[in-house]
Design an enzyme around this catalytic site. Structure first.
Site, PDB file in Angstrom:
ATOM      1  N   TYR A  11      18.062  -0.899  -1.805  1.00  0.00           N
ATOM      2  CA  TYR A  11      18.742   0.229  -0.997  1.00  0.00           C
ATOM      3  C   TYR A  11      19.453  -0.378   0.297  1.00  0.00           C
ATOM      4  O   TYR A  11      19.846   0.438   0.901  1.00  0.00           O
ATOM      5  CB  TYR A  11      17.881   1.050  -0.498  1.00  0.00           C
ATOM      6  CG  TYR A  11      16.538   1.501  -1.634  1.00  0.00           C
ATOM      7  CD1 TYR A  11      17.175   2.124  -2.787  1.00  0.00           C
ATOM      8  CD2 TYR A  11      15.384   1.362  -1.090  1.00  0.00           C
ATOM      9  CE1 TYR A  11      16.383   2.645  -3.570  1.00  0.00           C
ATOM     10  CE2 TYR A  11      14.398   1.675  -1.805  1.00  0.00           C
ATOM     11  CZ  TYR A  11      14.613   2.352  -3.165  1.00  0.00           C
ATOM     12  OH  TYR A  11      13.670   2.700  -3.935  1.00  0.00           O
TER      13      TYR A  11
ATOM     14  N   CYS B  81      13.088 -16.474  -5.553  1.00  0.00           N
ATOM     15  CA  CYS B  81      14.527 -17.166  -6.007  1.00  0.00           C
ATOM     16  C   CYS B  81      15.523 -16.221  -6.290  1.00  0.00           C
ATOM     17  O   CYS B  81      15.963 -15.808  -7.537  1.00  0.00           O
ATOM     18  CB  CYS B  81      14.085 -18.111  -7.062  1.00  0.00           C
ATOM     19  SG  CYS B  81      12.709 -19.213  -6.858  1.00  0.00           S
ATOM     20  N   GLU B  82      16.159 -15.763  -5.188  1.00  0.00           N
ATOM     21  CA  GLU B  82      17.254 -14.554  -5.380  1.00  0.00           C
ATOM     22  C   GLU B  82      17.883 -14.754  -4.059  1.00  0.00           C
ATOM     23  O   GLU B  82      17.256 -14.468  -2.834  1.00  0.00           O
ATOM     24  CB  GLU B  82      16.653 -13.121  -5.352  1.00  0.00           C
ATOM     25  CG  GLU B  82      15.805 -12.997  -6.455  1.00  0.00           C
ATOM     26  CD  GLU B  82      16.576 -12.510  -7.797  1.00  0.00           C
ATOM     27  OE1 GLU B  82      17.713 -11.901  -7.671  1.00  0.00           O
ATOM     28  OE2 GLU B  82      16.184 -12.876  -8.959  1.00  0.00           O
TER      29      GLU B  82
ATOM     30  N   PRO C 224       5.915  15.809   1.554  1.00  0.00           N
ATOM     31  CA  PRO C 224       6.442  14.520   2.346  1.00  0.00           C
ATOM     32  C   PRO C 224       5.663  13.346   1.920  1.00  0.00           C
ATOM     33  O   PRO C 224       4.494  13.186   1.711  1.00  0.00           O
ATOM     34  CB  PRO C 224       6.352  14.771   3.928  1.00  0.00           C
ATOM     35  CG  PRO C 224       5.011  15.753   4.055  1.00  0.00           C
ATOM     36  CD  PRO C 224       5.080  16.699   2.479  1.00  0.00           C
ATOM     37  N   GLY C 225       6.293  12.127   1.780  1.00  0.00           N
ATOM     38  CA  GLY C 225       5.650  10.814   1.661  1.00  0.00           C
ATOM     39  C   GLY C 225       6.038  10.037   2.799  1.00  0.00           C
ATOM     40  O   GLY C 225       5.033   9.496   3.559  1.00  0.00           O
ATOM     41  N   ARG C 226       7.143   9.451   2.680  1.00  0.00           N
ATOM     42  CA  ARG C 226       7.512   8.456   3.901  1.00  0.00           C
ATOM     43  C   ARG C 226       7.162   8.933   5.190  1.00  0.00           C
ATOM     44  O   ARG C 226       6.903   8.243   6.153  1.00  0.00           O
ATOM     45  CB  ARG C 226       9.078   8.493   3.632  1.00  0.00           C
ATOM     46  CG  ARG C 226       9.672   7.262   4.656  1.00  0.00           C
ATOM     47  CD  ARG C 226      11.346   7.342   4.572  1.00  0.00           C
ATOM     48  NE  ARG C 226      11.695   7.638   3.458  1.00  0.00           N
ATOM     49  CZ  ARG C 226      12.223   6.654   2.376  1.00  0.00           C
ATOM     50  NH1 ARG C 226      12.110   5.668   2.892  1.00  0.00           N
ATOM     51  NH2 ARG C 226      12.586   7.265   1.046  1.00  0.00           N
TER      52      ARG C 226
ATOM     53  N   ARG D 120      12.826  -3.052  -0.703  1.00  0.00           N
ATOM     54  CA  ARG D 120      13.854  -1.978  -0.013  1.00  0.00           C
ATOM     55  C   ARG D 120      15.066  -2.473   0.440  1.00  0.00           C
ATOM     56  O   ARG D 120      16.281  -1.880   0.100  1.00  0.00           O
ATOM     57  CB  ARG D 120      13.167  -0.665   0.901  1.00  0.00           C
ATOM     58  CG  ARG D 120      12.013  -0.057   0.358  1.00  0.00           C
ATOM     59  CD  ARG D 120      11.252   0.749   1.213  1.00  0.00           C
ATOM     60  NE  ARG D 120      12.201   2.052   1.199  1.00  0.00           N
ATOM     61  CZ  ARG D 120      13.311   2.304   2.243  1.00  0.00           C
ATOM     62  NH1 ARG D 120      13.257   1.556   3.111  1.00  0.00           N
ATOM     63  NH2 ARG D 120      14.157   3.290   2.110  1.00  0.00           N
TER      64      ARG D 120
ATOM     65  N   TYR E 236       6.696   3.065   0.454  1.00  0.00           N
ATOM     66  CA  TYR E 236       7.306   2.127  -0.527  1.00  0.00           C
ATOM     67  C   TYR E 236       7.402   0.790  -0.391  1.00  0.00           C
ATOM     68  O   TYR E 236       8.399   0.098  -0.842  1.00  0.00           O
ATOM     69  CB  TYR E 236       8.659   2.817  -0.581  1.00  0.00           C
ATOM     70  CG  TYR E 236       8.709   4.483  -0.699  1.00  0.00           C
ATOM     71  CD1 TYR E 236       8.138   4.870  -2.136  1.00  0.00           C
ATOM     72  CD2 TYR E 236       9.102   5.248   0.457  1.00  0.00           C
ATOM     73  CE1 TYR E 236       8.154   6.328  -2.166  1.00  0.00           C
ATOM     74  CE2 TYR E 236       9.173   6.411  -0.063  1.00  0.00           C
ATOM     75  CZ  TYR E 236       8.471   7.129  -1.328  1.00  0.00           C
ATOM     76  OH  TYR E 236       8.743   8.581  -1.359  1.00  0.00           O
TER      77      TYR E 236
END
Ligand code: LLP
Length: 433
Positions: free
Chosen positions: A329, A356-357, A286-288, A325, A385
């Protein structure tokens, strides 16, 4: 770990978040050591101590720093790395080599050499090219490598398509096509330089049900059976990847680790009983699940703009550079104004970043008290992440990371400076006028 004081200020692991923002500046990643510790404790209680021959490795792509390596080692977990850089960090933290697993779908020759030289515990071979490359490297060094094959089990999962990794059409893993996987198994068994230990899968991330893990497990167990029957060779290691979901907002209802683990272990034990395998080793990655809820991000509110009858944009001093994220996503987050916890909810705003997006929107439709420039926004569950995917777009610097525990705070990653950002820039002599 999240609490408030009488002045309606947000506290995180005993630390006043406004004091942290003042002391270190914003944006600021704040990690609670106690949350990490409690996650690792749950892993020990529901998996490592409950079932024999088990191992947990932290997928450090979620959040990696030297201090994090130390915490993970102290808490009794191993480390899953996926690049020379992650491995280098582990080496610099003196992480025990045998507790490191090396994943990745395109490990380079030099990365594999580094792993073999350091003596990592397992190499998770992702494809047949890598198997050949690894064998050649081991041969030239007269060493052997313990490997698992990462398979693509061909299961569909319910999550964002960018974090789906176990479906048939995936860049990860060896397809379950008998013309591909069977020869690879045979080669691994027969190689003098490869110790073939078992199979690995990782089907995707942020999962809230166990169906896909169980389906992928079936595919792996079939291969264990095939290997035993066809080659009279028993592999006794299964790595089930990570992917266990966490709580980002109130819409998420994450399950306990036992919800995933117990049916998996029952299935493995059944299978081993029927097939006379008595020492199957099971690994999770596991990471998250370890880092996600351990982190929050603090920002300072700047410009606030109301477009009548449309929306109010509240801009903060970070954005898709420190948390990509939402843009990548459509990930959802919850947040509060850390200095106004008791105020009444009065309006809905959109939290945007400073890049600037137009897509640099951190949170759509957040209900907040009246916000003013200078307020501190705390976004929850940013531990996984966030920092690890941070970037310098628009030449914004990467924020500092502070570790908090029982009211104490320590910097574990310094804020990048403008000079840090320019360190590798060179002006050729002919342009130096
Ligand atoms: N093992 C392998 C081989 C993996 O590829 C991953 C994640 C993990 C374990 C850990 O997965 P976790 O437990 O953290 O779900 N950047 C995306 C997530 C990409 C995950 C890639 N692999 C995100 O922000 O959601």
């Amino acid at each position: 770990m999240i609490s408030k004081n009488n002045n309606s200020v947000l506290y995180f692991d005993g630390c006043n978040t406004i004091d942290l923002a003042n002391k270190y500046g914003t944006p600021l990643y704040v990690f609670s050591e106690n949350v990490i510790i409690s996650r690792c404790k749950e892993i020990r209680e529901s998996f490592l101590n409950k079932y024999k021959n088990t191992k947990a490795v932290y997928a450090c792509k979620a959040f990696l720093s030297l201090a994090m390596c130390k915490i993970i080692e102290r808490e009794g977990l191993g480390l899953d790395v996926v690049s020379g850089g992650e491995l280098y960090t582990a080496i610099k933290a003196n992480f025990p080599a045998d507790k490191i697993e090396f994943n990745g779908n395109n490990k380079s020759q030099s990365e594999l050499e580094m792993a073999i030289d350091y003596g990592v515990g397992r190499i998770i071979v992702d494809n047949c090219y890598e198997l050949n490359l690894l064998e050649t490297i081991c041969k030239s060094k007269n060493k052997s490598a313990k490997i698992l094959f990462r398979i693509t089990p061909g299961v569909k999962i319910d999550t964002h398509k960018y974090i789906t990794t176990g479906n048939k059409d995936s860049k990860f893993g060896i397809p379950l096509n008998e013309n591909i996987i069977y020869p690879a198994i045979e080669k691994a068994i027969n190689s003098k330089y490869i110790e073939f230990m078992g199979f690995h899968f990782h089907i995707g991330s942020q999962l809230h049900d166990n169906i896909s893990h169980l389906a992928a497990l079936d595919a792996s167990l079939s291969l264990v059976k095939y290997t035993k029957e066809k080659h009279n060779y028993t592999v006794n290691e299964l790595n089930l990847g990570g992917g266990f979901g966490i709580k980002y907002t109130n819409d998420d209802e994450p399950k306990s680790l036992s919800y995933f683990i117990d049916p998996i272990m029952n299935k493995i034990n059944d299978f081993c009983g029927k097939n006379h395998i008595d020492d199957m080793h099971v690994i999770i990655e596991p990471g998250r699940w370890i880092a996600g809820e351990a982190g929050i991000t603090l920002y300072t509110v700047g410009s606030i703009k109301t477009i009548p009858n449309i929306r109010t944009y509240v801009a903060i001093d970070g954005g898709m550079t420190d948390n990509i994220r939402p843009a990548l996503y459509q990930a959802k987050y919850d947040a509060v104004i850390a200095n106004k916890l008791d105020s009444k909810t009065y309006k809905t705003v959109t939290i945007c970043g400073k890049c600037c997006e137009s897509g640099d929107i951190l949170i759509h439709d957040l209900k907040t008290p009246e916000i003013s420039p200078g307020d501190i926004l705390a976004v929850f569950s940013t531990g996984a992440y966030g920092y690890s995917m941070a970037n310098n777009y628009n030449s914004n610097v990467i924020p500092a990371v502070v570790l908090v525990k029982d009211g104490k705070d320590e910097v574990i990653v310094k804020r990048q400076s403008y000079d840090d950002m320019l360190r590798n820039n060179i002006i050729p002599d002919r342009l130096n006028f």
